[in-house]
Design an enzyme around this catalytic site. Structure first.
Site, short mmCIF file in Angstrom:
data_model
loop_
_atom_site.label_atom_id
_atom_site.label_comp_id
_atom_site.label_asym_id
_atom_site.label_seq_id
_atom_site.Cartn_x
_atom_site.Cartn_y
_atom_site.Cartn_z
N GLU A 1 5.47 -35.76 14.39
CA GLU A 1 5.57 -35.09 13.05
C GLU A 1 5.23 -36.06 11.88
OE1 GLU A 1 5.81 -31.83 12.64
OE2 GLU A 1 6.29 -31.23 14.65
N LYS B 1 0.68 -1.24 0.00
CA LYS B 1 0.15 0.01 0.13
C LYS B 1 1.01 1.31 0.00
CE LYS B 1 -2.04 -1.24 3.80
NZ LYS B 1 -1.27 -2.76 4.14
#
Length: 676
Positions: free
Chosen positions: A468, A250
């Site tokens: 995991e 922006k």
């Protein structure tokens, strides 16, 4: 041409005024003033008469022994100041020297002793008798101090004190604005950029924001050629609001506007209006628009406008006057008041548009809301092209691969990845930046710094490996879960293990897709139950994530059958305070639905892992052995992912089309790369 001459004259006049109003302060004079003040202060710190008191008999004893050099008698107070001989001052039995309280004892003549005598004539008669008898060289002086001296000192010191406060506090507090006067604190602090300033950023440097860039380019065109649009009866937009997440570009778009527009560009932040003094914010708004109108056509850019644009009437429990609201009211008046026919366009940027005041957002003030969203795959490629230009790259760099490895990254994140990869390459002593450097940079940004020296117990390391591996197994076995890219049990940041997935970039998400994602997220805790028979605290972040997802499914997206097609999400940003927008019965139903979704997917994950327990164990053992495994390692254990078969043919066809575009991209990088 006339406009340029007028602007040049304004700049020259402003510089002359600034030079005339700037006061040169010579620190030599300041030091002299301080020295003079300290010398005057020593009158109040004279300790000769306060600390070294002696009685009358002891004085005359010292006088008879020839230890006294001079005596000064003060007529008004009958105080006697005694000055000793040099030999007597060296004798500790006579004079025990104390530190002088005067700031400059070498420049002052302080008495060694003092006492208060009685009658002046009797004291003088006794002094003369002893002096005559002993043939002493001691002198007696009489002093009549002027009453004006102390009066002048008492008046001069407060005046000098407040003068210094005025100089160092009030003049410095104004920051030199408008000649450094205290009354200039209400003037605008906006930075002015015009055609004389060299702004290096243009629209060519803004990549990936085609829609937003097109609208901003049109605003610049409004000011350059207004008749093109007004000849048909149209009006130039008064304002444009840039809305988007942090780091999406922006402010970069605003800098490009300043570089492209050949009109005065005022840039400031919303916090520049905020000050501790009442009325300063509104005064700065008035001064800002006055300057912009004088230099019309012009552009005003207010970054982080939510600092002053928050909706009025909220969080004001005291009922007192709110300086921020006064500033917002003045801004609303300036943007849409009487006599606002000048060509002044206001640009503003915020990532919190939901809290802005509705009066500020309406057409006529901010006519356009430009959404600057996170870049998609093709836009990330363009952003990589921009940030890869200054880097010395290896020949094996695949921009398409880098763009795919960074889903959800903003433009600022991509710039950070490129910079971090160059630092990693330099750290390892490489001559160029390679593919692995980019992968390491992405890993470091996402997961944190790798901690190879962190000591972990073998049983904890085994639990982390199965945790995991559970995530990886569920994501491989479910259709809509993101496919695995990499799993590691090397500690990173605050986590003991991490897994990287390739999420599908989609605009809509179905119920089945969200359930599969929840199931894959719970795969770590499910693996601990299947293998060890108990659970640990390692699933904290997983539980937090699935709870938020399930809550969103029920209360926001209306994906629960029991609650129905109802959403309790309020996009306006209004707060409900201490009450909820539903009853207690509905709240109980919501709690049960959230728990049902999470527990249902947890049991599903446990069932999948029990059915594939041998593959789960093989994957965890490989992870313990290698510490880092990739997609290829899962394919060796589980085989090819069946859900990707339909996508492979589409990807192969698209890959052929992208190869040509990739060759053009690499050639463009080599062409635009600066020569060092």
């Amino acid at each position: 041409m006339e406009t340029n001459n007028l602007n040049q004259k304004d700049n020259n006049n402003k510089k002359r005024k600034k030079d005339n109003n700037t006061l040169s302060f010579n620190w030599f004079y300041g030091i002299l003033i301080i020295l003079a003040g300290l010398i005057l202060f020593q009158e109040f710190f004279s300790s000769g008469s306060e600390n070294n008191k002696i009685d009358t008999d002891k004085f005359f004893t010292y006088l008879e022994n020839g230890h006294i050099k001079k005596v000064v008698f003060i007529n008004e107070t009958s105080q006697v100041k005694v000055y000793l001989m040099q030999e007597a001052m060296k004798n500790p039995e006579i004079y025990n020297q104390k530190p002088s309280s005067s700031p400059f004892p070498q420049f002052t003549d302080e008495p060694q002793f003092s006492f208060t005598a009685g009658d002046k004539q009797l004291f003088q008669k006794r002094f003369d008798e002893i002096k005559k008898t002993k043939a002493l060289p001691t002198t007696l002086e009489f002093d009549n101090p002027s009453p004006w001296g102390s009066l002048v000192i008492q008046l001069l010191i407060p005046i000098a004190f407040f003068a210094l406060i005025w100089w160092f506090l009030f003049r410095r507090m104004s920051g030199g604005a408008g000649g450094g006067q205290i009354f200039s604190i209400g003037r605008s602090r906006a930075k002015l950029f015009d055609e004389n300033d060299n702004m290096p950023i243009t629209f060519k440097d803004v990549a990936g924001l085609e829609g937003a860039k097109e609208e901003v380019e049109e605003i610049v065109e409004f000011l350059k050629n207004p008749k093109k649009y007004t000849k048909l009866g149209g009006k130039i937009p008064k304002g444009a609001l840039l809305i988007g997440p942090p780091g999406t570009g922006k402010t970069l778009l605003a800098k490009a506007v300043a570089g492209e527009a050949k009109v005065p560009f005022f840039s400031l932040s919303g916090s520049d209006f905020v000050e501790m003094f009442v009325g300063v914010g509104a005064s700065r708004v008035r001064d800002l628009f006055r300057q912009a109108k004088e230099k019309s056509p012009s552009i005003i850019f207010i970054d982080e406008i939510d600092a002053i644009g928050r909706a009025r009437g909220k969080n004001n429990f005291t009922g007192s006057n709110d300086e921020r609201e006064n500033t917002l009211n003045q801004l609303l008046t300036e943007m849409d008041g009487f006599g606002t026919d000048t060509n002044v366009i206001v640009l503003a940027a915020t990532n919190r548009s939901d809290i802005l005041d509705k009066a500020l957002m309406r057409p006529g003030r901010f006519d356009r809301s430009i959404f600057v969203d996170l870049p998609d795959l093709n836009e990330r490629k363009e952003i990589f092209i921009v940030h890869l230009k200054p880097l010395k790259l290896n020949n094996n760099i695949d921009i398409d691969f880098l763009a795919k490895q960074t889903p959800g990254f903003s433009g600022a994140d991509i710039a950070n990845v490129c910079n971090e990869s160059a630092l990693i390459a330099a750290r390892r002593g490489g001559d160029d930046v390679g593919k692995q450097d980019f992968l390491d940079a992405v890993d470091r940004i996402i997961g944190g710094l790798e901690k190879k020296n962190k000591v972990i117990k073998p049983n904890e390391k085994k639990r982390v490996a199965f945790h995991e591996a559970g995530h990886a197994t569920i994501s491989w076995m479910t259709e809509h879960a993101a496919p695995l890219l990499k799993v590691t049990i090397v500690p990173r940041g605050r986590s003991l293990g991490a897994a990287w997935y390739m999420p599908e970039e989609r605009q809509l998400t179905t119920t089945e897709q969200m359930l599969d994602e929840i199931c894959a997220t719970l795969g770590g805790r499910a693996a601990e139950v299947v293998i060890f028979g108990n659970i640990s605290t390692g699933a904290l972040s997983d539980l937090e994530r699935v709870t938020k997802q399930a809550n969103a499914m029920v209360t926001i997206y209306g994906l629960s059958k029991k609650v129905g097609n109802i959403s309790y999400y309020d996009s306006s940003g209004n707060e409900y305070g201490f009450t909820k927008p539903y009853s207690e019965v509905t709240a109980e139903t919501i709690d049960k639905e959230i728990s049902s979704i999470v527990e249902g997917q947890y049991q599903r994950a446990v069932q999948i892992l029990n059915d594939n327990k041998d593959k789960l164990t093989a994957l965890a053992n490989k992870l313990l052995e290698k510490e880092v495994i990739f997609k290829e390692d899962l394919e060796e254990i589980f085989g090819k992912r069946t859900f990707d078969s339909d996508e492979d043919s589409i990807q192969e066809q698209a890959k052929k089309e992208e190869q040509k575009a990739e060759e053009n991209v690499i050639s463009q990088i080599e062409k635009d790369k600066p020569v060092f």
